[in-house]
Design a protein around this motif. Structure first.
Motif, PDB file in Angstrom:
ATOM      1  N   LEU A   1      -9.033   1.729  -7.333  1.00  0.00           N
ATOM      2  CA  LEU A   1      -9.539   2.392  -6.138  1.00  0.00           C
ATOM      3  C   LEU A   1     -10.121   1.373  -5.176  1.00  0.00           C
ATOM      4  O   LEU A   1     -10.727   0.372  -5.588  1.00  0.00           O
ATOM      5  CB  LEU A   1     -10.624   3.403  -6.499  1.00  0.00           C
ATOM      6  CG  LEU A   1     -10.202   4.673  -7.236  1.00  0.00           C
ATOM      7  CD1 LEU A   1     -11.427   5.553  -7.493  1.00  0.00           C
ATOM      8  CD2 LEU A   1      -9.160   5.459  -6.448  1.00  0.00           C
ATOM      9  N   LEU A   2      -9.954   1.630  -3.883  1.00  0.00           N
ATOM     10  CA  LEU A   2     -10.612   0.852  -2.841  1.00  0.00           C
ATOM     11  C   LEU A   2     -11.865   1.601  -2.414  1.00  0.00           C
ATOM     12  O   LEU A   2     -11.793   2.759  -1.991  1.00  0.00           O
ATOM     13  CB  LEU A   2      -9.688   0.663  -1.640  1.00  0.00           C
ATOM     14  CG  LEU A   2      -8.382  -0.077  -1.901  1.00  0.00           C
ATOM     15  CD1 LEU A   2      -7.523  -0.099  -0.639  1.00  0.00           C
ATOM     16  CD2 LEU A   2      -8.656  -1.496  -2.390  1.00  0.00           C
TER      17      LEU A   2
ATOM     18  N   VAL B   1     -14.507   6.020  -1.557  1.00  0.00           N
ATOM     19  CA  VAL B   1     -13.170   5.473  -1.374  1.00  0.00           C
ATOM     20  C   VAL B   1     -12.830   5.399   0.105  1.00  0.00           C
ATOM     21  O   VAL B   1     -13.267   6.247   0.902  1.00  0.00           O
ATOM     22  CB  VAL B   1     -12.107   6.291  -2.141  1.00  0.00           C
ATOM     23  CG1 VAL B   1     -12.336   6.229  -3.630  1.00  0.00           C
ATOM     24  CG2 VAL B   1     -12.052   7.719  -1.656  1.00  0.00           C
ATOM     25  N   VAL B   2     -12.069   4.383   0.468  1.00  0.00           N
ATOM     26  CA  VAL B   2     -11.708   4.157   1.869  1.00  0.00           C
ATOM     27  C   VAL B   2     -10.222   3.816   1.966  1.00  0.00           C
ATOM     28  O   VAL B   2      -9.672   3.116   1.111  1.00  0.00           O
ATOM     29  CB  VAL B   2     -12.553   3.018   2.498  1.00  0.00           C
ATOM     30  CG1 VAL B   2     -13.965   3.493   2.779  1.00  0.00           C
ATOM     31  CG2 VAL B   2     -12.575   1.784   1.605  1.00  0.00           C
ATOM     32  N   PRO B   3      -9.534   4.297   3.031  1.00  0.00           N
ATOM     33  CA  PRO B   3      -8.089   4.073   3.178  1.00  0.00           C
ATOM     34  C   PRO B   3      -7.779   2.753   3.865  1.00  0.00           C
ATOM     35  O   PRO B   3      -7.325   2.711   5.007  1.00  0.00           O
ATOM     36  CB  PRO B   3      -7.659   5.272   4.038  1.00  0.00           C
ATOM     37  CG  PRO B   3      -8.852   5.546   4.902  1.00  0.00           C
ATOM     38  CD  PRO B   3     -10.058   5.219   4.056  1.00  0.00           C
TER      39      PRO B   3
ATOM     40  N   GLN C   1      -1.600   6.817  -2.331  1.00  0.00           N
ATOM     41  CA  GLN C   1      -2.643   7.024  -1.338  1.00  0.00           C
ATOM     42  C   GLN C   1      -3.127   5.695  -0.784  1.00  0.00           C
ATOM     43  O   GLN C   1      -3.051   4.654  -1.452  1.00  0.00           O
ATOM     44  CB  GLN C   1      -3.823   7.786  -1.953  1.00  0.00           C
ATOM     45  CG  GLN C   1      -3.472   9.108  -2.621  1.00  0.00           C
ATOM     46  CD  GLN C   1      -3.121  10.228  -1.646  1.00  0.00           C
ATOM     47  OE1 GLN C   1      -2.974   9.988  -0.442  1.00  0.00           O
ATOM     48  NE2 GLN C   1      -2.975  11.444  -2.156  1.00  0.00           N
ATOM     49  N   GLN C   2      -3.679   5.750   0.414  1.00  0.00           N
ATOM     50  CA  GLN C   2      -4.162   4.537   1.065  1.00  0.00           C
ATOM     51  C   GLN C   2      -5.494   4.052   0.492  1.00  0.00           C
ATOM     52  O   GLN C   2      -5.987   2.990   0.883  1.00  0.00           O
ATOM     53  CB  GLN C   2      -4.297   4.773   2.571  1.00  0.00           C
ATOM     54  CG  GLN C   2      -2.969   5.063   3.254  1.00  0.00           C
ATOM     55  CD  GLN C   2      -3.094   5.202   4.743  1.00  0.00           C
ATOM     56  OE1 GLN C   2      -3.553   4.282   5.430  1.00  0.00           O
ATOM     57  NE2 GLN C   2      -2.704   6.355   5.276  1.00  0.00           N
ATOM     58  N   GLU C   3      -6.057   4.823  -0.386  1.00  0.00           N
ATOM     59  CA  GLU C   3      -7.299   4.430  -1.059  1.00  0.00           C
ATOM     60  C   GLU C   3      -7.037   3.702  -2.374  1.00  0.00           C
ATOM     61  O   GLU C   3      -7.967   3.478  -3.156  1.00  0.00           O
ATOM     62  CB  GLU C   3      -8.161   5.667  -1.336  1.00  0.00           C
ATOM     63  CG  GLU C   3      -8.765   6.310  -0.110  1.00  0.00           C
ATOM     64  CD  GLU C   3      -7.800   7.206   0.663  1.00  0.00           C
ATOM     65  OE1 GLU C   3      -8.203   7.720   1.719  1.00  0.00           O
ATOM     66  OE2 GLU C   3      -6.643   7.389   0.202  1.00  0.00           O
ATOM     67  N   GLN C   4      -5.802   3.302  -2.628  1.00  0.00           N
ATOM     68  CA  GLN C   4      -5.428   2.674  -3.896  1.00  0.00           C
ATOM     69  C   GLN C   4      -4.692   1.365  -3.660  1.00  0.00           C
ATOM     70  O   GLN C   4      -4.065   1.162  -2.623  1.00  0.00           O
ATOM     71  CB  GLN C   4      -4.492   3.594  -4.691  1.00  0.00           C
ATOM     72  CG  GLN C   4      -5.076   4.922  -5.114  1.00  0.00           C
ATOM     73  CD  GLN C   4      -4.007   5.814  -5.722  1.00  0.00           C
ATOM     74  OE1 GLN C   4      -3.187   6.381  -5.002  1.00  0.00           O
ATOM     75  NE2 GLN C   4      -4.006   5.927  -7.045  1.00  0.00           N
TER      76      GLN C   4
END
Length: 393
Positions: A11-12, A20-22, A61-64
């Protein structure tokens, strides 16, 4: 010696709010600046010669972010690659004000942002809320096989042991701001996809491929990449891919899962060559075993891999270690595996560590902050071991 490698999804998270952030696109821009001009960076491609270590790839997803190791023969080399890959991902994330956390679900409330990719867009429309809410991080272990025939023989024989791996790797007790009651809630969220779970016994590569063709002909799944079985023949490599595990909070546990997975594959191949039939455990029982592992991890009974009756988790894990002991010994991995399992027993799985973290810090923000630290801790004392093969006189 069979080679093996690992794909870890991380995860970001924002380095201040811990949500979490994209930011994967910006992260990958920084990563791309570090790559040789000739290097390919597609997860579907075999590692090109320019990659002398782990590489990064985008996820659903953009959070990964996904970290992909190279194939290795020794546990020590794989362990070093896992550490290096986690550090690489975190370094690139730091350039965009983020950190990476080996959490299989997001503890704090989150609204994921699908990757700007045509295939992901199609999946988001077709699978609705299941796709829109999908934000789980797994650990996939690839182990080399000589042929599809050997690979199917392996799948037929490792299926009963996979819930035990899932229990050892459980690392997702919190989701969307709540304690789910599960050790691995990722297992529950992941099962919403139409092509997840255990497989029946096939008996031959031809039977496996016929089943795949029948599944694809239904039109329910988009393509072969959506065959999210607990274990499968890889679409891109000459490997069996074992997919049941949460991403592990501690990299030591990733190494443990990978070493056990390789030993399971080797043991299954030996059993096949010796004419030993797979245990005919019904898929319905395997589903129950997987649910039990998801609910409790290692902190309550697991189902016996053959009889299906409840047994102490430590006893079932002991059966697994006994089952693969010859392969572990032949690869020189037995002492390492028992050491790593002893560590896990002492401190608990990732799920236990997260719950302990909540008790210590009093907040899920504290849980995520601590998870970032543990993701990048340097506790492993076996990284610089040798080839891993047993010495003979």
């Amino acid at each position: 010696m069979r080679t093996f490698g690992v794909e870890e999804e991380l995860l970001l998270v924002d380095s201040t709010s811990w949500r979490v952030v994209p930011r994967v696109s910006s992260l990958m821009n920084h990563y791309g600046q570090q790559l040789p001009q000739t290097a390919q960076n597609l997860p579907s491609d075999p590692p090109s010669p320019e990659f002398t270590g782990p590489r990064l790839a985008t996820e659903f997803q953009q959070e990964q972010i996904e970290v992909i190791s190279r194939p290795h023969s020794s546990v020590g080399d794989l362990a070093a690659d896992i550490r290096t890959g986690r550090a690489l991902a975190d370094s690139c994330a730091g350039e965009v004000g983020a950190r990476t956390a080996a959490l299989a679900t997001a503890p704090l409330p989150a609204v994921p942002h699908p990757a700007p990719d045509a295939r992901v867009g199609t999946m988001t429309v077709r699978y609705g809320l299941t796709a829109r809410e999908q934000l789980t991080c797994g650990c996939h272990v690839h182990v080399s096989v000589d042929s599809d025939e050997e690979g199917i023989a392996v799948l037929d024989r490792v299926r009963i042991w996979l819930p035990v791996l899932a229990a050892l790797a459980s690392n997702s007790p919190f989701s969307q701001g709540a304690d789910t009651g599960y050790a691995s809630f990722r297992g529950q969220a992941w099962s919403r996809w139409p092509s997840t779970g255990p497989l029946e016994i096939f008996g031959s590569a031809a039977a496996y491929h016929r089943t795949i063709e029948q599944i694809l002909a239904t039109g329910v799944v988009l393509d072969k990449a959506m065959l999210y079985f607990d274990a499968r023949l890889s679409n891109n490599y000459p490997t069996v891919e074992i997919r049941v595990s949460d991403v592990c909070l501690d990299a030591d546990d990733t190494v443990l899962i990978a070493a056990l997975a390789r030993a399971l594959v080797e043991t299954a191949a030996r059993d096949w060559r010796s004419g030993k039939d797979p245990e005919p455990v019904p898929v319905a029982i395997l589903r129950l075993a997987a649910w039990q592992a998801s609910r409790w991890g290692t902190e309550a009974d697991l189902l016996h891999p053959v009889t299906g009756v409840p047994c102490k988790a430590s006893d079932v894990i002991g059966l697994l270690l006994e089952h693969v002991s010859d392969a572990l010994a032949d690869y020189g991995d037995e002492a390492r595996v028992r050491h790593l399992y002893g560590q896990l027993l002492q401190r608990g799985t990732g799920a236990r560590q997260q719950r302990d973290g909540l008790e210590r810090t009093g907040s899920l923000e504290g849980v995520v902050a601590e998870a970032v630290r543990l993701t990048h801790s340097q506790n492993l004392d076996i990284i610089h071991s040798g080839t891993g093969r047993k010495e003979t006189s």
